[in-house]
Design a protein around this motif. Structure first.
Motif, PDB file in Angstrom:
ATOM      1  N   GLU A  58       7.514  14.249  12.768  1.00 55.13           N
ATOM      2  CA  GLU A  58       6.220  13.931  13.370  1.00 55.13           C
ATOM      3  C   GLU A  58       5.572  12.740  12.665  1.00 55.13           C
ATOM      4  O   GLU A  58       4.941  11.894  13.303  1.00 55.13           O
ATOM      5  N   GLU A  59       5.742  12.661  11.351  1.00 49.51           N
ATOM      6  CA  GLU A  59       5.179  11.530  10.618  1.00 49.51           C
ATOM      7  C   GLU A  59       5.835  10.227  11.057  1.00 49.51           C
ATOM      8  O   GLU A  59       5.164   9.201  11.209  1.00 49.51           O
ATOM      9  N   ILE A  60       7.143  10.249  11.228  1.00 51.52           N
ATOM     10  CA  ILE A  60       7.858   9.047  11.662  1.00 51.52           C
ATOM     11  C   ILE A  60       7.405   8.645  13.059  1.00 51.52           C
ATOM     12  O   ILE A  60       7.203   7.457  13.350  1.00 51.52           O
ATOM     13  N   TYR A  61       7.197   9.641  13.930  1.00 53.82           N
ATOM     14  CA  TYR A  61       6.696   9.358  15.275  1.00 53.82           C
ATOM     15  C   TYR A  61       5.331   8.678  15.205  1.00 53.82           C
ATOM     16  O   TYR A  61       5.066   7.699  15.921  1.00 53.82           O
ATOM     17  N   MET A  62       4.442   9.170  14.333  1.00 51.51           N
ATOM     18  CA  MET A  62       3.100   8.600  14.228  1.00 51.51           C
ATOM     19  C   MET A  62       3.127   7.179  13.671  1.00 51.51           C
ATOM     20  O   MET A  62       2.281   6.352  14.004  1.00 51.51           O
ATOM     21  N   MET A  63       4.110   6.879  12.821  1.00 53.70           N
ATOM     22  CA  MET A  63       4.256   5.509  12.323  1.00 53.70           C
ATOM     23  C   MET A  63       4.474   4.543  13.482  1.00 53.70           C
ATOM     24  O   MET A  63       3.867   3.473  13.566  1.00 53.70           O
ATOM     25  N   ASP A  69       0.856  -1.188   0.000  1.00 48.29           N
ATOM     26  CA  ASP A  69       0.000   0.000   0.000  1.00 48.29           C
ATOM     27  C   ASP A  69       0.891   1.235   0.000  1.00 48.29           C
ATOM     28  O   ASP A  69       1.980   1.224   0.577  1.00 48.29           O
ATOM     29  N   PHE A  70       0.430   2.295  -0.682  1.00 46.80           N
ATOM     30  CA  PHE A  70       1.144   3.563  -0.696  1.00 46.80           C
ATOM     31  C   PHE A  70       0.482   4.524   0.281  1.00 46.80           C
ATOM     32  O   PHE A  70      -0.748   4.601   0.355  1.00 46.80           O
ATOM     33  N   LYS A  71       1.306   5.268   1.014  1.00 44.47           N
ATOM     34  CA  LYS A  71       0.801   6.314   1.901  1.00 44.47           C
ATOM     35  C   LYS A  71       1.543   7.608   1.580  1.00 44.47           C
ATOM     36  O   LYS A  71       2.752   7.707   1.785  1.00 44.47           O
ATOM     37  N   TYR A  72       0.806   8.594   1.075  1.00 41.92           N
ATOM     38  CA  TYR A  72       1.406   9.870   0.706  1.00 41.92           C
ATOM     39  C   TYR A  72       1.957  10.589   1.932  1.00 41.92           C
ATOM     40  O   TYR A  72       3.087  11.053   1.962  1.00 41.92           O
ATOM     41  N   ARG A  73       1.151  10.648   2.970  1.00 41.73           N
ATOM     42  CA  ARG A  73       1.604  11.258   4.218  1.00 41.73           C
ATOM     43  C   ARG A  73       0.893  10.604   5.382  1.00 41.73           C
ATOM     44  O   ARG A  73      -0.150   9.977   5.226  1.00 41.73           O
ATOM     45  N   VAL A  74       1.464  10.753   6.572  1.00 47.07           N
ATOM     46  CA  VAL A  74       0.872  10.201   7.788  1.00 47.07           C
ATOM     47  C   VAL A  74       0.361  11.371   8.617  1.00 47.07           C
ATOM     48  O   VAL A  74       1.133  12.142   9.169  1.00 47.07           O
ATOM     49  N   SER A  75      -0.947  11.511   8.673  1.00 46.61           N
ATOM     50  CA  SER A  75      -1.545  12.598   9.451  1.00 46.61           C
ATOM     51  C   SER A  75      -2.368  12.084  10.616  1.00 46.61           C
ATOM     52  O   SER A  75      -2.828  12.862  11.437  1.00 46.61           O
TER      53      SER A  75
END
Length: 228
Positions: free
Chosen positions: A70-75, A27-33
């Motif tokens: 922040e995106e890496i943290y949310m991952m 799956d592709f994820k453009y951004r993690v919000s």
């Protein structure tokens, strides 16, 4: 020169993955919000065949890159806080260089590949914003809420007892209903006149012993005998 070679290797590897497109194990994820939303994808892969999330990649395959720490943290939050039990997941970071259209300057973009292993502790549930837990499965390129029958199948698979299928009168009644064509769970409950919980339990056992099969079509699960 060595750094450039590494960047080229990373880009070539990522492009090979992207060329596969989105499918049951990618799956592709453009951004993690939203870590909760990402947890649904992790749950779906863990409950099915495992797979990869390419984070920082648009739906069209363009490598836009991860934008912030922040995106890496949310991952990590998605995998370790909002999945229960915790999913087995590995994060690998890759870097690709691309030219900025306005200045032709090279821009270094970061792509994260999250690899989720199939879980042997199913169901892996995603926790939503209200604290509710829900399990997902992966079908083709979609994350689908697991049905009550999936939940029963997972419970059944963890039951060391009951290694034989007994064809009681109740089982035969359910099988008789299924002779003609595939049915949804609700249709089986109505036509068999059996309690819903009983039908779910029986379907789980029949699936375990390869008497009944299921398919997902038109946004619903259909159950049928293997010889239909």
């Amino acid at each position: 020169m060595q750094a450039n070679a590494l960047l080229m290797d990373d880009k070539r590897y990522l492009q090979d993955l992207i060329n596969e497109g989105e499918h049951q194990q990618q799956d592709f994820k453009y951004r993690v919000s939203d870590a909760h939303k990402l947890a649904r994808s992790v749950s779906a892969f863990a409950n099915t065949d495992g797979g990869r999330l390419l984070i920082g990649v648009r739906d069209d395959g363009h490598m836009s890159g991860v934008r912030s720490e922040e995106e890496i943290y949310m991952m990590h939050q998605a995998a370790y806080r909002y999945c229960r039990p915790e999913a087995s997941i590995r994060f690998d970071t890759y870097h690709v260089a691309s030219s900025h259209s306005a200045s032709s300057a090279r821009v270094l973009r970061t792509i994260v590949v999250a690899t989720i292993s199939p879980s042997d502790r199913r169901p892996v549930c995603a926790v939503d914003e209200d604290g509710r837990q829900r399990a997902y499965i992966r079908i083709a390129d979609e994350n689908i809420v697991a049905s009550p029958v999936h939940m029963a199948v997972w419970r059944e698979s963890q039951n060391p007892r009951g290694t034989m299928m007994t064809y009681t009168e109740t089982v035969q009644k359910l099988l008789a209903v299924m002779q003609d064509q595939p049915h949804t769970l609700n249709q089986l409950v109505r036509r068999s006149a059996l309690p819903r919980s009983k039908v779910i339990t029986l379907l789980a056992r029949l699936i375990r012993f390869h008497v009944v099969q299921w398919e997902y079509t038109d946004q619903q699960f259909l159950f049928s005998l293997y010889n239909i």
